[in-house]
Design an enzyme around this catalytic site. Structure first.
Site, PDB file in Angstrom:
ATOM      1  N   SER A   1       0.849  -1.182   0.000  1.00 30.14           N
ATOM      2  CA  SER A   1       0.000   0.000   0.000  1.00 30.14           C
ATOM      3  C   SER A   1       0.895   1.245   0.000  1.00 30.14           C
ATOM      4  O   SER A   1       1.704   1.429  -0.897  1.00 30.14           O
ATOM      5  CB  SER A   1      -0.940  -0.038   1.203  1.00 30.14           C
ATOM      6  OG  SER A   1      -1.995   0.882   1.059  1.00 30.14           O
TER       7      SER A   1
ATOM      8  N   LYS B   1     -21.923  17.622   6.986  1.00 31.18           N
ATOM      9  CA  LYS B   1     -20.848  17.856   7.948  1.00 31.18           C
ATOM     10  C   LYS B   1     -20.554  16.639   8.810  1.00 31.18           C
ATOM     11  O   LYS B   1     -19.426  16.446   9.262  1.00 31.18           O
ATOM     12  CB  LYS B   1     -21.225  19.046   8.845  1.00 31.18           C
ATOM     13  CG  LYS B   1     -20.139  19.483   9.793  1.00 31.18           C
ATOM     14  CD  LYS B   1     -18.936  20.029   9.031  1.00 31.18           C
ATOM     15  CE  LYS B   1     -17.859  20.534   9.991  1.00 31.18           C
ATOM     16  NZ  LYS B   1     -16.687  21.049   9.258  1.00 31.18           N
TER      17      LYS B   1
END
Length: 281
Positions: A108, A160
């Site tokens: 990764s 949000k």
């Protein structure tokens, strides 16, 4: 006293008094994280490795820079920042090759870092690849209900509080996260292709997020060969000495003062343990 007998024992000084060529080594070991942990060992971010990278490229009589990588990955932004800094420094010395050596794992974000090198080597048993994106978390809605706890959350902006762990998952939030993953994955794939043109096998298997041992990684073109730092450097630069570039540590860190609270340190260690455990380490 024979002066030659003294100078020959000084590091970097040969039998005839000449200074040896240098291969500078930078250790990139640990989870890649933006978390500022100046007292912790085994984390990678730009702030933590900047001084070591700068020292490595500033060596006199520099023949090569070697990146010794042992990382299961982590934060994509820090992976990109460190890799870009390596390329920026390398651009200032285009005659100096950058070699990456994968140890236990370069997966990764760890493989993202390896691709900053001009050549990549690994041990036959190294785990290499994992070109993909992952994120995880926990949901605590049932736990709150069990203890009669009411969640109160107030926001300005309808998005949000996406993926709030104390609220039920929303399909639109999951779709948003998948799009973010897709975009990051595309950036990762583009980076690998840019850094290894003409070397990669023509198969989409490379970009499924899978991980391979060193020998298979070589067949797929993810690395340039099997070998470790000592043997490759000894073969290519037999007269050079290896110099490990260590990062600068703050005064408080050198004195062992200001260590993080035990609870915070334990959580950091647990988070890192989870990332390493994905590769059985």
């Amino acid at each position: 006293m024979d002066v030659r007998s003294v100078t020959s024992r000084i590091p970097g000084i040969g039998d005839r008094g000449e200074r040896k060529d240098v291969v500078a080594v930078v250790k990139l070991h640990g989870v890649i994280t933006p978390t500022p942990t100046p007292f912790a060992r085994g984390v990678i971010n730009l702030a933590a490795v900047e001084s070591a990278l700068t020292r490595a490229f500033d060596h006199d009589r520099l023949k090569a820079v070697a990146l010794l990588i042992n990382s299961p990955g982590g934060a994509p932004t820090q992976s990109g920042l460190v890799a870009e800094r390596i390329r920026q420094l390398a651009a200032g010395k285009p005659e100096i090759p950058v070699l990456a050596f994968c140890e236990d794992v370069a997966a990764s974000g760890g493989y993202w870092l390896a691709c900053a090198a001009d050549e990549i080597y690994a041990h036959r048993t190294s785990m290499v690849g994992s070109i993909g994106v992952i994120s995880g978390g926990f949901g605590f809605t049932g736990l709150l209900e069990r203890f009669g706890v009411e969640r109160r959350l107030h926001t300005a902006g309808e998005n949000k509080a996406r993926l709030d762990p104390f609220s039920p998952e929303k399909p639109e939030d999951i779709e948003w996260l998948k799009k973010m993953h897709t975009q990051l994955h595309e950036l990762f794939v583009d980076w690998v292709k840019k850094r290894r043109p003409g070397k990669l096998a023509d198969t989409e298997e490379l970009f499924t997020g899978d991980v391979w041992l060193g020998s298979r990684a070589a067949e797929l073109g993810l690395i340039d060969g099997i070998g470790n730092l000592q043997e490759v450097i000894a073969d290519r630069y037999p007269d050079a000495e290896i110099s490990v570039a260590e990062p600068k540590r703050s005064l408080l860190a050198r004195l062992g003062l200001g260590a993080p609270a035990a609870a915070s340190a334990m959580l950091d260690a647990l988070a890192q343990r989870v990332v390493w455990s994905r590769f059985g380490l």
